[in-house]
Design an enzyme around this catalytic site. Structure first.
Site, mmCIF file in Angstrom:
data_model
loop_
_atom_site.group_PDB
_atom_site.id
_atom_site.type_symbol
_atom_site.label_atom_id
_atom_site.label_comp_id
_atom_site.label_asym_id
_atom_site.label_seq_id
_atom_site.Cartn_x
_atom_site.Cartn_y
_atom_site.Cartn_z
ATOM 1 N N LYS A 73 37.010 40.357 49.336
ATOM 2 C CA LYS A 73 35.714 40.661 49.941
ATOM 3 C C LYS A 73 35.726 40.529 51.459
ATOM 4 C CE LYS A 73 33.060 39.532 45.811
ATOM 5 N NZ LYS A 73 34.259 39.502 44.957
ATOM 6 N N GLU B 202 29.376 48.767 45.902
ATOM 7 C CA GLU B 202 28.074 48.139 45.725
ATOM 8 C C GLU B 202 27.354 48.008 47.062
ATOM 9 O OE1 GLU B 202 28.516 44.484 43.597
ATOM 10 O OE2 GLU B 202 29.075 45.502 41.741
ATOM 11 N N GLU C 229 30.401 45.067 48.467
ATOM 12 C CA GLU C 229 31.789 44.931 48.055
ATOM 13 C C GLU C 229 32.193 46.165 47.264
ATOM 14 O OE1 GLU C 229 32.323 41.751 45.248
ATOM 15 O OE2 GLU C 229 30.404 42.135 44.289
ATOM 16 N N ASN D 4 34.294 47.135 43.793
ATOM 17 C CA ASN D 4 34.959 46.677 42.583
ATOM 18 C C ASN D 4 36.017 47.700 42.204
ATOM 19 O OD1 ASN D 4 33.491 44.220 41.971
ATOM 20 N ND2 ASN D 4 31.736 45.550 41.627
ATOM 21 N N PHE E 278 18.505 29.712 28.802
ATOM 22 C CA PHE E 278 19.652 30.619 28.702
ATOM 23 C C PHE E 278 20.978 29.874 28.525
ATOM 24 C CE2 PHE E 278 16.309 32.808 30.930
ATOM 25 C CZ PHE E 278 16.285 34.050 30.316
#
Length: 683
Positions: free
Chosen positions: A116, A275, A288, A290, A348
């Site tokens: 990154k 992104e 970034e 991917n 969660f």
């Protein structure tokens, strides 16, 4: 073209690659750990090779074993999927050096874009919009706090090799920057073997929109429109859609062209994703790249009609892209929901264990009733009876729908979620239903802070209230009547003492803390052949018709002539009399009695559960990686007590109140079960 490829991954994505390979006539090799010996991807592949123990660092992250498996089976190429080694430049390089084709970008492209820090520098050189920040590796938490102050809060702390929400924190203060930096380094070191961390300005009210790119070895690069990925929880995507309901055609074109420019700058040769963070004025900044296939790639496949896995394989084999930018289409609307093994009603927390029932919705299921569910797709790596292990991520499946427009896609998704049966573990299906029904989501008025804003204090049952709760009560009475009618038809009953089915019932709806309410219901005009009856309750009348039979988890039919889908579970927990009805994210648990029995039930005493308030309990199955307290130690509310690792994420447990530690009941390195006591406090 290759004749055999190895998939260096597991679960859903391994099954997805195998599906396309079979379509292309290519044989497949699966790799598996001890935990995945009976996994679905192993069953689907033509061959399978065992590569080590359950922990990923001893199996799916072992480059040498994966390369050895290629040589052993004669696989000519490796598809890495996503996660694990998919963005590891060293792995891509080693594969190439062994004369095996890596189905993905060249290792130099991964090195340039996968890091990154390096990718931001390169993006700046390629004249791609970037966010202000500190793009060098930060050596200490103290230095991180200093840099964060200079940039100005809030800031985003990110691991250079991070991904999937791991190694990422947002800090609004010096304390959060200090702690966030430490956690990011630890997670990054454990998950990726790279603990470099950097900091950038956090754009408030941002949208996360990404551009799918595709390049070949001949220098051709196209972008395949965008995906809206702003619905996130703790930086993990929950719902993705294509196209975005927010950006204009002009912004889409500008973002796409910048993404292509970036891909060309590193000679990108495969499927990849650029992104962007997009502001409310449609200004956009590079986040970034991917250098792999994304989890959410199916929504792009739906609206473009392309098979991205097939194109990746063809590009890796040296073929030219079969389309130009002008050939890329945008047809309809697609939405993907990530179905995860987690309990939304318990903050969660991960949920592992056996899938007692797993029945995914299929398009053909509804073909006889209605055409509104055509365009349903389920990508999964699990089967009924299989295990959800604690060692890997929490994804059970991806549910994808393709509609004519956004409203149609949302309606299809809600209906498909109603028909998704998952038993034995908890899932986030109720939460997905609540998100889809939220007015702001339906209007497309959201950003990456949507879940934190609307569900910041957690998710509760009332957050997904049913539009007609009395229908669930009526359905419980209907299901009970069907069961009784079957009992009445059993042969061999003593003459004069046959089992008779009445019409008057009382539905006892169970609530929290042993509380319950009684609601009368009259079920009449029952026809065993057609499965139809009229249920009257609370002044409402429901004409229900269904072919449901005992033992079936789904109940489909019509109510007042309109189709419905719901789920039925007879015998809930330790109560064989309870019936659970689930629809629209709401779960009603009830018992259906005759009026006389209901009166007697109301007299039954309630046995309260034991008081466990002085214990710190494990909220999930996992590995106890740290106990931060000792017997006799004074602990304040909010102080760190223990750390549990489950599904590749660290979960910190804090003291709920001030107290003195009496006993430490579990040791570091111990595997914990749900609600297992870890620490006991003095009374």
């Amino acid at each position: 073209m290759f004749t055999k490829i190895l998939i260096a991954n597991r679960g859903e994505i391994a099954c997805r690659v195998i599906k396309t390979a079979k379509k292309m006539g290519i044989k497949t090799v699966a790799v598996f750990s001890d935990a995945d010996r009976d996994a679905r991807h192993v069953q689907l592949a033509d061959e399978a090779v065992h590569i080590g123990p359950a922990p990923s660092r001893d199996s799916y992250l072992r480059m040498d074993r994966i390369i050895a498996a290629c040589k052993q089976t004669g696989a000519q190429a490796v598809h890495p999927g996503y996660g694990f080694l998919s963005e590891n430049e060293e792995f891509a390089k080693k594969v190439e050096e062994e004369g095996i084709t890596f189905i993905g970008p060249k290792h130099a492209s991964i090195a340039a874009m996968g890091d990154k820090i390096a990718s931001k520098k390169l993006a700046t050189q390629a004249k791609v919009n970037t966010i202000p920040g500190w793009n060098e590796a930060i050596e200490s938490a103290e230095r991180a706090v200093s840099i964060a102050k200079d940039i100005g809060y809030p800031v985003m702390i990110k691991a250079s090799a991070g991904g999937g929400g791991k190694g990422l924190r947002v800090a609004y203060s010096d304390k959060e920057a200090f702690e966030g930096f430490t956690s990011c380094r630890n997670e990054a070191r454990n998950s990726f073997g790279d603990d470099r961390v950097f900091i950038e300005k956090f754009v408030e009210e941002p949208r996360h929109i990404e551009i799918q790119v595709l390049g070949d070895v001949h220098g051709n690069v196209v972008y395949l429109n965008e995906r809206e990925c702003s619905i996130q929880r703790r930086h993990q995507k929950v719902i993705e859609e294509a196209p975005s309901p927010f950006i204009s055609d002009a912004t889409r074109k500008a973002m796409g062209e910048q993404a292509v420019a970036l891909a060309k700058a590193v000679d990108y040769q495969s499927a990849g994703t650029v992104e962007f963070v997009v502001g409310k004025d449609q200004s956009f900044y590079f986040l970034e790249m991917n250098t792999r296939l994304q989890v959410e790639h199916p929504v792009t496949e739906c609206i473009t009609g392309l098979d991205l896995v097939e194109l990746m394989i063809r590009v890796a084999a040296g073929e030219k892209l079969p389309l130009t930018q002008g050939d890329v289409k945008r047809d309809g609307w697609a939405i993907e929901c990530r179905i995860n093994a987690e309990d939304p009603f318990r903050n969660f927390l991960p949920s592992t264990g056996r899938l007692v029932r797993f029945q995914a919705p299929k398009e053909s299921m509804w073909a006889s009733d209605t055409q509104h569910l055509q365009g349903v797709r389920v990508d999964t790596g699990v089967t009924e009876g299989g295990e959800i292990p604690m060692y890997y991520d929490s994804m059970i499946a991806k549910l994808i729908v393709h509609g004519t427009d956004r409203r149609d896609a949302i309606a299809k998704m809600r209906a498909a979620l109603d028909g998704f049966v998952i038993r034995g573990i908890s899932s986030n299906v109720p939460f997905q239903v609540a998100l889809l029904a939220h007015p702001d989501f339906m209007a497309g008025a959201f950003n990456t802070g949507f879940i934190a804003e609307h569900y910041g204090k957690g998710f509760r049952a009332e957050d997904v209230a049913h539009e007609d709760p009395d229908f669930l009560v009526a359905l419980a009475a209907y299901v009970n009547r069907r069961a009784l009618q079957r009992s009445a038809g059993i042969s061999g009953q003593l003459r004069g003492h046959e089992f008779r089915v009445g019409e008057d019932y009382v539905v006892v709806v169970q609530g929290e803390g042993g509380k319950s309410r009684q609601q009368p219901a009259k079920v009449s005009d029952f026809q065993a052949v057609s499965g139809s009856s009229v249920v009257e309750t609370d002044g409402k009348r429901y004409e229900i018709c269904s072919t449901w039979h005992l033992g079936a988890s789904r109940i489909r039919g019509t109510v007042g002539g309109k189709p419905f889908t719901a789920q039925v579970e007879r015998g809930v927990g330790n109560n064989p009399l309870a019936i659970a009805i689930s629809q629209g994210g709401t779960r009603l648990v009830a018992m259906v009695f005759t009026p006389r029995t209901a009166g007697l039930h109301a007299l039954m005493p309630y046995k309260a559960p034991p008081d466990m308030s002085r214990y710190v309990l494990s909220p999930m199955p996992g590995l106890l990686v740290d106990v931060a307290v000792q017997p006799g130690q004074k602990v304040q509310a909010g102080e760190r007590v223990a750390v549990i690792e489950a599904m590749k994420m660290e979960n910190v447990l804090f003291a709920a109140a001030d107290g003195v530690v009496a006993k430490v009941l579990a040791g570091k390195g111990e595997s914990l079960t749900v609600d297992q006591p870890i620490v006991e406090f003095e009374r």
